[in-house]
Design a protein around this motif. Structure first.
Motif, PDB file in Angstrom:
ATOM      1  N   GLN A  20       0.899  -1.469  -0.153  1.00 54.38           N
ATOM      2  CA  GLN A  20      -0.072  -0.031   0.142  1.00 54.38           C
ATOM      3  C   GLN A  20       0.947   1.122  -0.112  1.00 54.38           C
ATOM      4  O   GLN A  20       1.485   1.731   1.103  1.00 54.38           O
ATOM      5  N   ALA A  23       1.198   5.800   1.922  1.00 60.56           N
ATOM      6  CA  ALA A  23       0.496   5.530   3.515  1.00 60.56           C
ATOM      7  C   ALA A  23       1.227   6.513   4.299  1.00 60.56           C
ATOM      8  O   ALA A  23       2.302   7.091   4.030  1.00 60.56           O
ATOM      9  N   ARG A  24       0.579   6.978   5.280  1.00 60.08           N
ATOM     10  CA  ARG A  24       0.994   7.913   6.193  1.00 60.08           C
ATOM     11  C   ARG A  24       2.568   7.642   6.935  1.00 60.08           C
ATOM     12  O   ARG A  24       3.406   8.468   6.977  1.00 60.08           O
ATOM     13  N   SER A  26       5.285   4.051   7.136  1.00 63.31           N
ATOM     14  CA  SER A  26       5.679   2.638   6.670  1.00 63.31           C
ATOM     15  C   SER A  26       5.543   1.472   7.921  1.00 63.31           C
ATOM     16  O   SER A  26       5.998   1.963   9.016  1.00 63.31           O
ATOM     17  N   ARG A  39       2.523  -1.404   4.508  1.00 60.13           N
ATOM     18  CA  ARG A  39       2.290   0.089   4.166  1.00 60.13           C
ATOM     19  C   ARG A  39       3.437   0.500   3.903  1.00 60.13           C
ATOM     20  O   ARG A  39       4.333   0.671   4.887  1.00 60.13           O
ATOM     21  N   HIS A  41       5.414   4.566   3.162  1.00 59.00           N
ATOM     22  CA  HIS A  41       5.042   6.056   3.062  1.00 59.00           C
ATOM     23  C   HIS A  41       5.365   6.749   1.618  1.00 59.00           C
ATOM     24  O   HIS A  41       4.897   7.707   1.308  1.00 59.00           O
TER      25      HIS A  41
END
Length: 99
Positions: A20, A23-24, A26, A39, A41
């Motif tokens: 993903q 993302a905000r 990792s 996830r 960043h």
């Protein structure tokens, strides 16, 4: 053995990952089907997410960056990453990998 990784004949492991990007922050986010969800960043632009993924996996497993390579999924969220020099107990101990 978990479904999200398998060992090759040469001892290296192939990890099935669902990525993903953007993302905000990792991190490992648990399982996504038969893949480990990560996830990132980094944005999915100009290979930045792929480079960030390889660096993140190397850091997560405490390996040099040269031990981690992208085997397939260059432009997909579904990726297979090859990792050399890690043992199965280390993979199984990843946060959220056993969910």
């Amino acid at each position: 053995m978990s479904h999200w990784y398998r060992q090759d004949r040469d001892g290296a492991f192939c990890l099935s990952l669902h990525i993903q990007p953007g993302a905000r922050k990792s991190g490992v986010a648990g399982l996504h089907g038969d893949a480990l969800k990560i996830r990132l960043h980094a944005p999915p632009v100009d290979g930045k997410a792929n480079a960030a993924l390889l660096a993140y996996v190397a850091e997560l497993l405490d390996l040099p960056k040269a031990a981690v390579s992208l085997k397939s999924g260059q432009t997909s969220r579904q990726k297979v990453v090859r990792v050399e020099g890690v043992d199965e107990t280390r993979l199984a101990s990843l946060p959220a990998a056993s969910e």
